[in-house]
Design a protein around this motif. Structure first.
Motif, PDB file in Angstrom:
ATOM      1  N   ASP A  14       0.838  -1.206   0.000  1.00 30.83           N
ATOM      2  CA  ASP A  14       0.000   0.000   0.000  1.00 30.83           C
ATOM      3  C   ASP A  14       0.867   1.248   0.000  1.00 30.83           C
ATOM      4  N   HIS A  15       1.811   1.298   0.942  1.00 31.43           N
ATOM      5  CA  HIS A  15       2.711   2.455   0.977  1.00 31.43           C
ATOM      6  C   HIS A  15       4.008   2.139   1.693  1.00 31.43           C
ATOM      7  N   VAL A  16       5.013   2.913   1.328  1.00 32.27           N
ATOM      8  CA  VAL A  16       6.285   2.909   2.034  1.00 32.27           C
ATOM      9  C   VAL A  16       6.343   4.261   2.735  1.00 32.27           C
ATOM     10  N   ILE A  61       4.101   6.498  -1.828  1.00 28.09           N
ATOM     11  CA  ILE A  61       5.170   6.884  -0.919  1.00 28.09           C
ATOM     12  C   ILE A  61       4.485   7.803   0.085  1.00 28.09           C
ATOM     13  N   GLN A  62       4.629   7.505   1.361  1.00 27.03           N
ATOM     14  CA  GLN A  62       3.995   8.316   2.399  1.00 27.03           C
ATOM     15  C   GLN A  62       5.082   9.084   3.140  1.00 27.03           C
ATOM     16  N   LEU A  63       5.116  10.392   2.916  1.00 29.33           N
ATOM     17  CA  LEU A  63       6.043  11.239   3.659  1.00 29.33           C
ATOM     18  C   LEU A  63       5.319  11.653   4.925  1.00 29.33           C
ATOM     19  N   HIS A  85      10.357   4.438   7.758  1.00 28.52           N
ATOM     20  CA  HIS A  85       9.661   4.333   9.037  1.00 28.52           C
ATOM     21  C   HIS A  85       8.817   3.059   9.138  1.00 28.52           C
ATOM     22  N   HIS A  86       7.996   2.808   8.127  1.00 30.36           N
ATOM     23  CA  HIS A  86       7.230   1.560   8.119  1.00 30.36           C
ATOM     24  C   HIS A  86       6.788   1.211   6.706  1.00 30.36           C
ATOM     25  N   VAL A  87       6.341  -0.032   6.561  1.00 28.15           N
ATOM     26  CA  VAL A  87       5.797  -0.491   5.282  1.00 28.15           C
ATOM     27  C   VAL A  87       4.334  -0.837   5.515  1.00 28.15           C
ATOM     28  N   ALA A 123      -3.938  -1.379  11.237  1.00 30.04           N
ATOM     29  CA  ALA A 123      -3.418  -1.901  12.492  1.00 30.04           C
ATOM     30  C   ALA A 123      -1.910  -2.065  12.327  1.00 30.04           C
ATOM     31  N   PHE A 124      -1.170  -1.731  13.382  1.00 30.63           N
ATOM     32  CA  PHE A 124       0.289  -1.839  13.328  1.00 30.63           C
ATOM     33  C   PHE A 124       0.790  -3.084  14.052  1.00 30.63           C
ATOM     34  N   VAL A 125       1.830  -3.684  13.456  1.00 27.54           N
ATOM     35  CA  VAL A 125       2.506  -4.843  14.027  1.00 27.54           C
ATOM     36  C   VAL A 125       3.888  -4.375  14.481  1.00 27.54           C
ATOM     37  N   ILE A 135       5.269  -2.797  10.647  1.00 17.94           N
ATOM     38  CA  ILE A 135       4.329  -3.155   9.579  1.00 17.94           C
ATOM     39  C   ILE A 135       2.961  -2.576   9.875  1.00 17.94           C
ATOM     40  N   GLU A 136       2.371  -1.960   8.860  1.00 19.98           N
ATOM     41  CA  GLU A 136       0.995  -1.471   8.962  1.00 19.98           C
ATOM     42  C   GLU A 136       0.121  -2.295   8.016  1.00 19.98           C
ATOM     43  N   LEU A 137      -0.937  -2.854   8.552  1.00 18.84           N
ATOM     44  CA  LEU A 137      -1.903  -3.597   7.728  1.00 18.84           C
ATOM     45  C   LEU A 137      -2.982  -2.604   7.322  1.00 18.84           C
TER      46      LEU A 137
HETATM   47 CO    CO Z   1       1.313   4.288   7.156  1.00 17.75          CO
END
Ligand code: CO
Length: 140
Positions: A14-16, A61-63, A85-87, A123-125, A135-137
């Motif tokens: 979904d995003h980096v 890409i999420q800044l 930061h997360h994927v 939700a974050f792992v 990881i973000e689902l």
């Molecule tokens: Co995110």
């Protein structure tokens, strides 16, 4: 599979997410360097962040930058500096994916799915137990 693994749960990257100190400067870097501009901006008060999403095909890409000193992203920048930061992995059913992580013995940050940006459910792992990657689902 016969080894107890679930059916594939991830449908897309979904995003980096990249933590940045100065959101405007980061947006300008991507515009000047790669000719891309945000398709979405959002301030997420509950997370203490402001984000800009740049579309790349079906992913983003999420800044992301902190809006207050007690934001988790502010802490990240202090400890690690700017960077990955997360994927965010896209899933069809966030609650089901979270349950699969739980059953696999993963460490969760969010025990239940919650609202994310763009009207998503997320939700974050925890990175500890996930090969050092936050990881973000993401369910659209
Ligand atoms: Co995110």
């Amino acid at each position: 599979m016969s080894d107890g693994a679930p059916a594939p749960l991830l449908t897309e990257v979904d995003h980096v997410a990249i933590a940045v100190a100065d959101l405007e400067a980061a947006i300008d870097y991507y515009r000047r360097t790669f000719g891309v501009t945000p398709v979405h901006r959002e301030r997420v008060e509950s997370d203490g962040v402001e984000e800009a999403l740049i579309a790349v095909a079906e992913s983003y890409i999420q800044l992301v930058s902190p809006t207050r000193p007690d934001s988790p992203v502010a802490g990240f920048l202090e400890r690690r500096g700017e960077g990955l930061h997360h994927v965010g992995y896209r899933v069809t059913d966030c609650a089901a994916a979270l349950q699969a992580v739980r059953e696999a013995g993963g460490r969760l940050i969010d025990e239940v799915p919650r609202p994310g940006s763009r009207g998503t459910t997320v939700a974050f792992v925890h990175p500890k137990g996930a090969l050092g990657t936050l990881i973000e689902l993401v369910q659209e």
